[in-house]
Design a protein around this motif. Structure first.
Motif, PDB file in Angstrom:
ATOM      1  N   LEU A   1      -7.064  30.491 -63.822  1.00 58.21           N
ATOM      2  CA  LEU A   1      -8.170  31.432 -63.962  1.00 58.21           C
ATOM      3  C   LEU A   1      -8.191  32.057 -65.346  1.00 58.21           C
ATOM      4  CD1 LEU A   1     -10.589  32.714 -62.604  1.00 58.21           C
ATOM      5  CD2 LEU A   1      -9.079  34.481 -61.674  1.00 58.21           C
ATOM      6  N   GLU A   2      -7.033  32.291 -65.913  1.00 56.40           N
ATOM      7  CA  GLU A   2      -6.962  32.875 -67.251  1.00 56.40           C
ATOM      8  C   GLU A   2      -7.521  31.892 -68.291  1.00 56.40           C
ATOM      9  OE1 GLU A   2      -6.848  35.284 -70.228  1.00 56.40           O
ATOM     10  OE2 GLU A   2      -6.426  35.922 -68.164  1.00 56.40           O
ATOM     11  N   VAL A   3      -7.162  30.611 -68.155  1.00 56.91           N
ATOM     12  CA  VAL A   3      -7.690  29.593 -69.074  1.00 56.91           C
ATOM     13  C   VAL A   3      -9.209  29.485 -68.921  1.00 56.91           C
ATOM     14  CG1 VAL A   3      -7.700  27.135 -69.653  1.00 56.91           C
ATOM     15  CG2 VAL A   3      -5.534  28.276 -69.140  1.00 56.91           C
ATOM     16  N   GLY A   4      -9.665  29.471 -67.673  1.00 59.86           N
ATOM     17  CA  GLY A   4     -11.094  29.383 -67.416  1.00 59.86           C
ATOM     18  C   GLY A   4     -11.850  30.573 -67.961  1.00 59.86           C
ATOM     19  N   ARG A   5     -11.282  31.775 -67.781  1.00 55.18           N
ATOM     20  CA  ARG A   5     -11.930  32.992 -68.262  1.00 55.18           C
ATOM     21  C   ARG A   5     -12.003  33.014 -69.789  1.00 55.18           C
ATOM     22  NH1 ARG A   5      -8.352  36.874 -66.772  1.00 55.18           N
ATOM     23  NH2 ARG A   5      -9.115  36.880 -64.619  1.00 55.18           N
ATOM     24  N   ALA A   6     -10.924  32.616 -70.428  1.00 65.57           N
ATOM     25  CA  ALA A   6     -10.907  32.607 -71.896  1.00 65.57           C
ATOM     26  C   ALA A   6     -11.945  31.642 -72.443  1.00 65.57           C
ATOM     27  CB  ALA A   6      -9.510  32.217 -72.388  1.00 65.57           C
ATOM     28  N   PHE A   7     -12.087  30.473 -71.795  1.00 71.08           N
ATOM     29  CA  PHE A   7     -13.068  29.491 -72.255  1.00 71.08           C
ATOM     30  C   PHE A   7     -14.491  30.025 -72.074  1.00 71.08           C
ATOM     31  CE2 PHE A   7     -16.024  26.034 -71.315  1.00 71.08           C
ATOM     32  CZ  PHE A   7     -15.983  25.373 -72.540  1.00 71.08           C
ATOM     33  N   VAL A   8     -14.760  30.622 -70.922  1.00 67.39           N
ATOM     34  CA  VAL A   8     -16.095  31.167 -70.651  1.00 67.39           C
ATOM     35  C   VAL A   8     -16.479  32.183 -71.715  1.00 67.39           C
ATOM     36  CG1 VAL A   8     -17.344  32.738 -69.099  1.00 67.39           C
ATOM     37  CG2 VAL A   8     -16.186  30.730 -68.171  1.00 67.39           C
ATOM     38  N   LYS A   9     -15.574  33.073 -72.033  1.00 71.81           N
ATOM     39  CA  LYS A   9     -15.882  34.142 -72.976  1.00 71.81           C
ATOM     40  C   LYS A   9     -16.004  33.632 -74.412  1.00 71.81           C
ATOM     41  CE  LYS A   9     -14.032  37.926 -70.200  1.00 71.81           C
ATOM     42  NZ  LYS A   9     -13.085  39.051 -70.100  1.00 71.81           N
ATOM     43  N   GLU A  10     -15.210  32.631 -74.755  1.00 72.25           N
ATOM     44  CA  GLU A  10     -15.237  32.137 -76.138  1.00 72.25           C
ATOM     45  C   GLU A  10     -16.486  31.342 -76.456  1.00 72.25           C
ATOM     46  OE1 GLU A  10     -12.647  29.368 -79.267  1.00 72.25           O
ATOM     47  OE2 GLU A  10     -11.829  29.857 -77.292  1.00 72.25           O
ATOM     48  N   TRP A  11     -16.975  30.543 -75.495  1.00 75.83           N
ATOM     49  CA  TRP A  11     -18.016  29.563 -75.820  1.00 75.83           C
ATOM     50  C   TRP A  11     -19.395  29.853 -75.250  1.00 75.83           C
ATOM     51  CZ3 TRP A  11     -17.906  26.015 -79.495  1.00 75.83           C
ATOM     52  CH2 TRP A  11     -16.665  25.636 -80.024  1.00 75.83           C
ATOM     53  N   ASN A  12     -19.532  30.809 -74.352  1.00 77.28           N
ATOM     54  CA  ASN A  12     -20.853  31.046 -73.763  1.00 77.28           C
ATOM     55  C   ASN A  12     -21.857  31.498 -74.826  1.00 77.28           C
ATOM     56  OD1 ASN A  12     -22.537  30.997 -71.478  1.00 77.28           O
ATOM     57  ND2 ASN A  12     -22.359  33.207 -71.207  1.00 77.28           N
ATOM     58  N   GLY A  13     -22.963  30.758 -74.936  1.00 77.22           N
ATOM     59  CA  GLY A  13     -24.011  31.083 -75.898  1.00 77.22           C
ATOM     60  C   GLY A  13     -23.793  30.552 -77.294  1.00 77.22           C
ATOM     61  N   LYS A  14     -22.709  29.808 -77.490  1.00 76.19           N
ATOM     62  CA  LYS A  14     -22.421  29.282 -78.830  1.00 76.19           C
ATOM     63  C   LYS A  14     -23.297  28.072 -79.166  1.00 76.19           C
ATOM     64  CE  LYS A  14     -19.195  32.197 -80.003  1.00 76.19           C
ATOM     65  NZ  LYS A  14     -17.775  31.844 -80.072  1.00 76.19           N
ATOM     66  N   ALA A  15     -23.122  27.560 -80.385  1.00 75.29           N
ATOM     67  CA  ALA A  15     -23.914  26.432 -80.910  1.00 75.29           C
ATOM     68  C   ALA A  15     -25.399  26.778 -80.889  1.00 75.29           C
ATOM     69  CB  ALA A  15     -23.637  25.157 -80.120  1.00 75.29           C
ATOM     70  N   GLY A  16     -25.720  27.998 -81.295  1.00 76.17           N
ATOM     71  CA  GLY A  16     -27.110  28.421 -81.336  1.00 76.17           C
ATOM     72  C   GLY A  16     -27.741  28.509 -79.966  1.00 76.17           C
ATOM     73  N   GLY A  17     -26.905  28.720 -78.934  1.00 74.94           N
ATOM     74  CA  GLY A  17     -27.411  28.809 -77.574  1.00 74.94           C
ATOM     75  C   GLY A  17     -27.429  27.490 -76.833  1.00 74.94           C
ATOM     76  N   ARG A  18     -27.030  26.407 -77.497  1.00 74.08           N
ATOM     77  CA  ARG A  18     -27.026  25.101 -76.827  1.00 74.08           C
ATOM     78  C   ARG A  18     -25.893  24.974 -75.817  1.00 74.08           C
ATOM     79  NH1 ARG A  18     -25.469  21.431 -79.771  1.00 74.08           N
ATOM     80  NH2 ARG A  18     -25.233  22.415 -81.824  1.00 74.08           N
ATOM     81  N   ILE A  19     -24.838  25.754 -75.995  1.00 73.13           N
ATOM     82  CA  ILE A  19     -23.702  25.706 -75.066  1.00 73.13           C
ATOM     83  C   ILE A  19     -23.718  26.932 -74.165  1.00 73.13           C
ATOM     84  CG2 ILE A  19     -21.193  25.840 -74.868  1.00 73.13           C
ATOM     85  CD1 ILE A  19     -20.973  24.218 -77.428  1.00 73.13           C
ATOM     86  N   SER A  20     -23.670  26.674 -72.867  1.00 66.56           N
ATOM     87  CA  SER A  20     -23.418  27.741 -71.887  1.00 66.56           C
ATOM     88  C   SER A  20     -22.123  27.387 -71.169  1.00 66.56           C
ATOM     89  CB  SER A  20     -24.577  27.868 -70.891  1.00 66.56           C
ATOM     90  OG  SER A  20     -24.747  26.670 -70.166  1.00 66.56           O
ATOM     91  N   THR A  21     -21.537  28.373 -70.528  1.00 69.18           N
ATOM     92  CA  THR A  21     -20.266  28.118 -69.842  1.00 69.18           C
ATOM     93  C   THR A  21     -20.379  28.441 -68.354  1.00 69.18           C
ATOM     94  OG1 THR A  21     -19.478  30.321 -70.459  1.00 69.18           O
ATOM     95  CG2 THR A  21     -18.855  28.480 -71.884  1.00 69.18           C
ATOM     96  N   MET A  22     -19.510  27.820 -67.582  1.00 69.16           N
ATOM     97  CA  MET A  22     -19.469  28.007 -66.130  1.00 69.16           C
ATOM     98  C   MET A  22     -18.002  28.070 -65.712  1.00 69.16           C
ATOM     99  SD  MET A  22     -22.164  24.891 -65.331  1.00 69.16           S
ATOM    100  CE  MET A  22     -22.832  25.409 -63.765  1.00 69.16           C
ATOM    101  N   TYR A  23     -17.743  28.568 -64.510  1.00 68.77           N
ATOM    102  CA  TYR A  23     -16.414  28.440 -63.927  1.00 68.77           C
ATOM    103  C   TYR A  23     -16.390  27.157 -63.108  1.00 68.77           C
ATOM    104  CZ  TYR A  23     -14.778  32.981 -65.475  1.00 68.77           C
ATOM    105  OH  TYR A  23     -14.361  34.031 -66.263  1.00 68.77           O
ATOM    106  N   GLY A  24     -15.276  26.421 -63.181  1.00 65.48           N
ATOM    107  CA  GLY A  24     -15.207  25.113 -62.551  1.00 65.48           C
ATOM    108  C   GLY A  24     -14.085  24.923 -61.555  1.00 65.48           C
ATOM    109  N   PRO A  25     -14.085  25.652 -60.421  1.00 67.04           N
ATOM    110  CA  PRO A  25     -13.083  25.352 -59.383  1.00 67.04           C
ATOM    111  C   PRO A  25     -13.320  23.938 -58.866  1.00 67.04           C
ATOM    112  CG  PRO A  25     -14.825  26.760 -58.495  1.00 67.04           C
ATOM    113  CD  PRO A  25     -15.050  26.673 -59.979  1.00 67.04           C
ATOM    114  N   HIS A  26     -12.285  23.130 -58.843  1.00 64.59           N
ATOM    115  CA  HIS A  26     -12.463  21.698 -58.608  1.00 64.59           C
ATOM    116  C   HIS A  26     -13.133  21.379 -57.282  1.00 64.59           C
ATOM    117  CE1 HIS A  26     -11.016  17.618 -57.375  1.00 64.59           C
ATOM    118  NE2 HIS A  26     -11.397  17.342 -58.601  1.00 64.59           N
TER     119      HIS A  26
END
Length: 432
Positions: free
Chosen positions: A159-184
């Motif tokens: 969950l910590e890895v997932g949370r860090a990724f969500v916060k780092e990349w959401n909205g990046k690349a001029g808005g082309r990248i969004s993030t989600m949580y991915g429980p398998h």
């Protein structure tokens, strides 16, 4: 002055109000569609003549493991458990950041070439996935794939890895990248973990991407351990909602279908992967009749072997017809909606239609081909006769990523060579 004008196109707008437009024109400015019609007074820095071609919204791949292009053809024609436990999972344990980056760049190249403008990804080393997406110019909704198997310590770390990724990349690349949580999946993630993931996703304002009832084995496991199937299990922990993207959904009862439709869950149908792994057939026609938002995905290249969404559309239509013994099931226009409008809705992006104010995410399909002549019904041809190789031009966020078959956003041969080298290095590490 506009940035781009595409003229003389047969416009398949997917806009129910506008319909199809012959000899149409689309004007693009600042990454958005400014005009759609038969004429314009605008001028532009760049003009593309699409005579003899179809201009349509780009396709949206709603379930993918992009880095798995590195496993294309690695372990084919096997039983699912053998495939996973003895081949894929041991190989994945040897993957590096660079492998995933190389594999994702190859996936982005393949998708750009075959008309996909956005994809939903769930995998590992996701920071390098995001880097590859950023450089390629495509859109993506990315999630780090999390599994805890009931291990509290592992759950905390995932969950910590997932949370860090969500916060780092959401909205990046001029808005082309969004993030989600991915429980398998419900059978690989504990109840407590899934509750925590849902709560964190709601807190962060992002969607969740999960595998659900891909196999009969999952159905049996959930019934044996929880006395209910995955659909009812997830309902019981308030997981379902319009912010959930559920991949596969093969083993559904009529009651399950009603729940998915009632909660507005987005369902990613992956026909080719489901057929190749003999997982079963998703009841797409029933889901659509119930009012569910059903879209399309390819899954990863280890269980599909390519990322061609045109192939996915054709397979989806044919599979529903033969499984229901009804040739009218899932007609071409409905499948096109799944691959465009419905997919964009599932990912939460303003794409999927050629309409004023929408993202300029579109493709040009060359209809001047032997296998596409003559043309009686454009929508029918796109689903039943065309393939990804017929895409001549791909435009994302108003930027031309491929024109007349030439990819402009990356060095194609370098991407291919790097991925091949990465696959050979991986095999050496596996000792295979």
């Amino acid at each position: 002055m506009a940035d781009l004008i595409i003229k003389n196109a047969y416009i398949l707008s997917m806009d129910p109000e506008a319909g199809d437009i012959e000899n149409g024109i689309v004007v693009v400015e600042d990454g958005k569609i400014k005009e759609v019609g038969t004429s314009t007074e605008c001028t532009a820095e760049k003009v593309i003549d699409a005579k003899g071609s179809v201009l349509m919204p780009g396709l949206v791949n709603t379930h993918c493991h992009a880095g798995m292009t590195i496993f294309r053809g690695y372990a084919d024609d096997m039983q699912l458990q053998d495939w996973l436990e003895n081949h894929i999972w041991p190989a994945e344990a040897k993957l590096t950041d660079d492998d995933i980056y190389a594999g994702t760049k190859l996936a982005c190249l393949e998708m750009i070439r075959s008309g996909t403008i956005a994809f939903a990804d769930m995998y590992i080393h996701e920071n390098r996935v995001a880097q590859a997406v950023d450089e390629a110019g495509i859109r993506a909704a990315l999630s780090y794939g999390m599994i805890d198997f009931g291990d509290k310590e592992k759950a905390d770390k995932e969950l910590e890895v997932g949370r860090a990724f969500v916060k780092e990349w959401n909205g990046k690349a001029g808005g082309r990248i969004s993030t989600m949580y991915g429980p398998h999946a419900p059978n690989t993630c504990s109840r407590d973990f899934l509750i925590r993931v849902k709560e964190q996703a709601v807190k962060d304002g992002v969607k969740q991407h999960i595998h659900v009832l891909e196999t009969e084995a999952e159905l049996n496991y959930m019934k044996e351990n929880f006395g209910m199937c995955s659909i009812h299990f997830l309902k019981g922990i308030d997981f379902w909602g319009t912010d959930v993207l559920a991949a596969h959904c093969v083993w559904l009862s009529d009651g399950d279908i009603k729940i998915l439709a009632e909660y507005g869950v987005n369902i990613s149908h992956n026909p080719n992967s489901n057929m190749k792994l003999a997982s079963g057939i998703c009841p797409v026609a029933k889901l659509i009749d119930a009012g569910a938002n059903v879209c399309l995905g390819t899954d990863g290249c280890a269980s599909n072997n390519n990322l061609d969404m045109f192939e996915e559309m054709r397979s989806a239509a044919l599979l529903q017809k033969v499984s229901t013994m009804d040739p009218t099931a899932l007609p071409a226009r409905k499948v096109l909606e799944m691959a465009t409008i419905n997919g964009a809705k599932a990912l939460g992006i303003n794409s999927g239609m050629l309409k004023e104010g929408y993202n300029a995410d579109m493709i040009i399909v060359d209809m001047n081909k032997a296998h596409l002549a003559p043309v009686y019904d454009v929508a029918s041809h796109l689903v039943y006769a065309a393939n990804g190789k017929d895409v001549s031009t791909t435009i994302v966020d108003g930027k031309v990523l491929m024109e007349d078959g030439k990819v402009l956003s990356m060095d194609e041969q370098e991407v291919i060579d790097t991925a091949i080298k990465a696959s050979k290095d991986l095999l050496d590490r596996i000792g295979n």
